[in-house]
Design a protein around this motif. Structure first.
Motif, PDB file in Angstrom:
ATOM      1  N   UNK A  60      11.254   9.343   5.166  1.00 48.56           N
ATOM      2  CA  UNK A  60      11.890   9.372   6.299  1.00 48.56           C
ATOM      3  C   UNK A  60      12.935   8.153   6.577  1.00 48.56           C
ATOM      4  N   UNK A  61      14.044   8.273   7.787  1.00 50.58           N
ATOM      5  CA  UNK A  61      14.982   7.486   7.812  1.00 50.58           C
ATOM      6  C   UNK A  61      15.992   7.309   6.954  1.00 50.58           C
ATOM      7  N   UNK A  62      16.161   8.426   5.952  1.00 50.52           N
ATOM      8  CA  UNK A  62      17.149   8.465   5.138  1.00 50.52           C
ATOM      9  C   UNK A  62      16.848   7.215   3.869  1.00 50.52           C
ATOM     10  N   UNK A  63      15.677   6.658   3.848  1.00 47.74           N
ATOM     11  CA  UNK A  63      15.478   5.770   2.893  1.00 47.74           C
ATOM     12  C   UNK A  63      15.244   6.546   1.554  1.00 47.74           C
ATOM     13  N   UNK A  72      17.151   0.202  -1.405  1.00 52.92           N
ATOM     14  CA  UNK A  72      16.339   1.088  -2.404  1.00 52.92           C
ATOM     15  C   UNK A  72      15.250   0.488  -2.645  1.00 52.92           C
ATOM     16  N   UNK A  73      14.317   1.345  -2.857  1.00 56.92           N
ATOM     17  CA  UNK A  73      12.953   0.699  -3.379  1.00 56.92           C
ATOM     18  C   UNK A  73      12.516   1.450  -4.567  1.00 56.92           C
ATOM     19  N   UNK A  74      12.182   0.908  -5.866  1.00 58.45           N
ATOM     20  CA  UNK A  74      11.787   1.348  -7.096  1.00 58.45           C
ATOM     21  C   UNK A  74      10.223   1.086  -7.110  1.00 58.45           C
ATOM     22  N   UNK A  75       9.650   2.210  -7.138  1.00 52.47           N
ATOM     23  CA  UNK A  75       7.981   2.155  -7.325  1.00 52.47           C
ATOM     24  C   UNK A  75       7.699   2.278  -8.635  1.00 52.47           C
ATOM     25  N   UNK A  76       7.307   1.009  -9.287  1.00 51.59           N
ATOM     26  CA  UNK A  76       7.019   0.943 -10.641  1.00 51.59           C
ATOM     27  C   UNK A  76       5.389   0.615 -10.479  1.00 51.59           C
ATOM     28  N   UNK A  77       4.864   1.045  -9.603  1.00 47.16           N
ATOM     29  CA  UNK A  77       3.581   0.569  -9.411  1.00 47.16           C
ATOM     30  C   UNK A  77       2.308   1.053 -10.419  1.00 47.16           C
ATOM     31  N   UNK A  78       2.605   2.013 -11.353  1.00 53.62           N
ATOM     32  CA  UNK A  78       1.508   2.471 -12.096  1.00 53.62           C
ATOM     33  C   UNK A  78       0.820   3.485 -11.802  1.00 53.62           C
ATOM     34  N   UNK A 109      19.460   4.628  -9.361  1.00 54.82           N
ATOM     35  CA  UNK A 109      20.136   3.961  -8.438  1.00 54.82           C
ATOM     36  C   UNK A 109      21.593   4.045  -8.102  1.00 54.82           C
ATOM     37  N   UNK A 110      22.275   4.347  -9.506  1.00 53.87           N
ATOM     38  CA  UNK A 110      23.658   4.329  -9.012  1.00 53.87           C
ATOM     39  C   UNK A 110      24.077   5.741  -8.571  1.00 53.87           C
ATOM     40  N   UNK A 111      23.289   6.566  -8.642  1.00 51.03           N
ATOM     41  CA  UNK A 111      23.691   8.059  -8.022  1.00 51.03           C
ATOM     42  C   UNK A 111      23.544   7.787  -6.390  1.00 51.03           C
ATOM     43  N   UNK A 112      22.429   6.816  -5.988  1.00 48.30           N
ATOM     44  CA  UNK A 112      22.282   6.702  -4.738  1.00 48.30           C
ATOM     45  C   UNK A 112      23.278   5.548  -4.190  1.00 48.30           C
ATOM     46  N   UNK A 113      23.465   4.670  -4.881  1.00 47.44           N
ATOM     47  CA  UNK A 113      24.154   3.532  -4.242  1.00 47.44           C
ATOM     48  C   UNK A 113      25.634   3.568  -4.566  1.00 47.44           C
ATOM     49  N   UNK A 161       0.829  -1.148  -0.136  1.00 50.42           N
ATOM     50  CA  UNK A 161      -0.141  -0.014   0.012  1.00 50.42           C
ATOM     51  C   UNK A 161       0.622   1.301  -0.168  1.00 50.42           C
ATOM     52  N   UNK A 162       2.145   0.939   0.174  1.00 46.44           N
ATOM     53  CA  UNK A 162       2.941   2.325   0.166  1.00 46.44           C
ATOM     54  C   UNK A 162       4.393   1.694   0.079  1.00 46.44           C
ATOM     55  N   UNK A 163       5.133   2.557  -0.765  1.00 48.21           N
ATOM     56  CA  UNK A 163       6.464   1.982  -0.978  1.00 48.21           C
ATOM     57  C   UNK A 163       7.378   1.828   0.147  1.00 48.21           C
ATOM     58  N   UNK A 164       7.267   2.590   1.092  1.00 46.73           N
ATOM     59  CA  UNK A 164       7.789   2.667   2.569  1.00 46.73           C
ATOM     60  C   UNK A 164       7.667   1.260   3.160  1.00 46.73           C
ATOM     61  N   UNK A 165       6.499   0.915   2.845  1.00 47.64           N
ATOM     62  CA  UNK A 165       6.215  -0.717   3.635  1.00 47.64           C
ATOM     63  C   UNK A 165       7.393  -1.755   3.275  1.00 47.64           C
ATOM     64  N   UNK A 166       7.780  -1.361   2.110  1.00 50.44           N
ATOM     65  CA  UNK A 166       8.856  -2.630   1.485  1.00 50.44           C
ATOM     66  C   UNK A 166      10.052  -2.741   2.446  1.00 50.44           C
ATOM     67  N   UNK A 167      10.580  -1.219   3.054  1.00 52.34           N
ATOM     68  CA  UNK A 167      11.541  -1.395   3.931  1.00 52.34           C
ATOM     69  C   UNK A 167      11.244  -2.163   5.351  1.00 52.34           C
ATOM     70  N   UNK A 168       9.958  -2.350   5.504  1.00 59.49           N
ATOM     71  CA  UNK A 168       9.599  -2.909   7.114  1.00 59.49           C
ATOM     72  C   UNK A 168       9.409  -4.287   6.773  1.00 59.49           C
ATOM     73  N   UNK A 169       9.426  -4.976   5.619  1.00 52.43           N
ATOM     74  CA  UNK A 169       9.268  -6.346   5.553  1.00 52.43           C
ATOM     75  C   UNK A 169      10.429  -7.090   5.982  1.00 52.43           C
ATOM     76  N   UNK A 170      10.417  -8.029   7.038  1.00 55.45           N
ATOM     77  CA  UNK A 170      11.566  -8.516   7.620  1.00 55.45           C
ATOM     78  C   UNK A 170      12.187  -9.537   6.666  1.00 55.45           C
TER      79      UNK A 170
END
Length: 356
Positions: free
Chosen positions: A314-317, A194-200, A344-348, A178-187
């Motif tokens: 938030x959290x520098x993500x 990094x997350x790529x939001x290609x959700x449309x 991605x290369x700019x960030x990572x 439901x939100x790209x930030x949710x990906x970072x919380x999936x154990x």
């Protein structure tokens, strides 16, 4: 990587990121499968199966369109390379066909009238040729051209991309997000760099709106080229061969903010009637087209054009957004994927072991 629905943008971006050495996971609710098994009601928002999935000439008129044109040319080059690589041993697996594209315009705008063969070559268009008056189908058509292009059978192609991704070591997780930030919380995915939001749809982006489209899939192989006709009233008619026994797509409509999931029999009749009137030379001796399915899809369109940028949350993500392409997802897919890889290369940085 979040793909929301594993459509052509998410799959292409995943493959390019994977080729850069990243460990990539696609998180999505919907994944490619045979077109015949896709539920037209419950998966209406999974746009990729319903697309015409072809490439056509769109002369740019502003900076945003110039950007799209560059992505289009990059995609064309990747499609050429993919087709050349697999055409002998895997031709029927990738669902990609190169052919001629033909345009017939009744009321061409200045961007078309200014498109000379020399200008087309400068723009990177292959095989472009203006049609002479004797080659136009009737007196209503004032301008025409042909060019080298491609189209794909959508789910054959998307299944091919997914298979390449998994065979390359990629991972898939079937889950609604439901939100790209949710990906970072999936154990089970931890850590995610990094997350790529290609959700449309963009997850609540107020600039995104739905454009309903209805087309008609017929069993007949009516044309050997993609043919597009602009009618004098501004509407468009087209036929797209969906090769590998996929029939022909006849269309189509563009209806902003229309959420109706049900195909209209009246629209189908109008599409077929318009097709018969616009393309009698294509229809030939066929008295009645054999309709396989009425197709209704929702194209996520964005005011101001696609969103293709990096965002710190938030959290520098970091989330890289790649959505809102309207009806041009396939046409721009590899160009968008290459842009995602650059962000991605700019960030990572130079690391080749990041997790997405």
């Amino acid at each position: 990587m979040s793909a929301g629905r594993a459509g052509v943008i998410g799959l292409s971006s995943a493959l390019v990121a994977q080729s850069e050495g990243h460990q990539v996971t696609i998180v999505a609710r919907d994944f490619p499968g045979p077109f015949e098994t896709i539920d037209p009601k419950t998966q209406i928002n999974y746009t990729s199966p319903w697309a015409g999935a072809h490439n056509r000439v769109v002369p740019p008129t502003n900076a945003a369109e110039e950007r799209e044109h560059a992505l289009n040319i990059a995609t064309f080059a990747r499609m050429r390379a993919l087709h050349a690589r697999y055409k002998v041993t895997h031709e029927h697996e990738h669902g990609l066909t190169f052919m001629k594209g033909i345009e017939h315009l009744e009321a061409p705008g200045p961007q078309y009238l200014a498109l000379t063969e020399e200008r087309a070559a400068q723009m990177g268009l292959e095989g472009f040729r203006l049609l002479g008056p004797e080659e136009l189908p009737d007196d209503k058509v004032k301008w025409g051209c042909e060019y080298d292009t491609w189209c794909v059978n959508p789910m054959v192609y998307c299944c091919f991309l997914l298979r390449r991704f998994v065979f390359g070591g990629g991972r898939v997780v079937k889950r609604e997000v439901r939100d790209p930030a949710e990906i970072f919380a999936i154990k089970e995915l931890d850590p995610v760099d990094a997350v790529v939001n290609a959700s449309g749809i963009g997850f609540g982006d107020e600039n995104v709106f739905i454009t309903r489209g209805q087309t008609c899939l017929v069993a007949d192989k009516t044309c050997a080229a993609t043919i597009t006709r602009q009618n004098a009233d501004g509407s468009w008619s087209f036929c797209i061969p969906r090769n590998f026994d996929g029939g022909t797509v006849i269309g189509g409509t563009k209806e902003p903010n229309d959420w109706n999931p049900d195909p209209s029999p009246e629209t189908r009749a109008r599409l077929l009637q318009t097709f018969a009137a616009a393309f009698p030379h294509v229809l030939g001796n066929v008295d009645e087209l054999r309709v396989i399915r009425d197709i209704v899809g929702r194209r996520p369109t964005r005011k101001g054009g696609m969103r293709l940028e990096k965002e710190k949350i938030a959290g520098g993500k970091v989330v890289i957004h790649a959505y809102g392409l309207g009806g041009r997802g396939y046409e721009l897919s590899w160009g968008v994927a290459e842009s995602v890889a650059k962000l991605l290369a700019e960030h990572l940085g130079p690391s080749r072991s990041s997790r997405l």
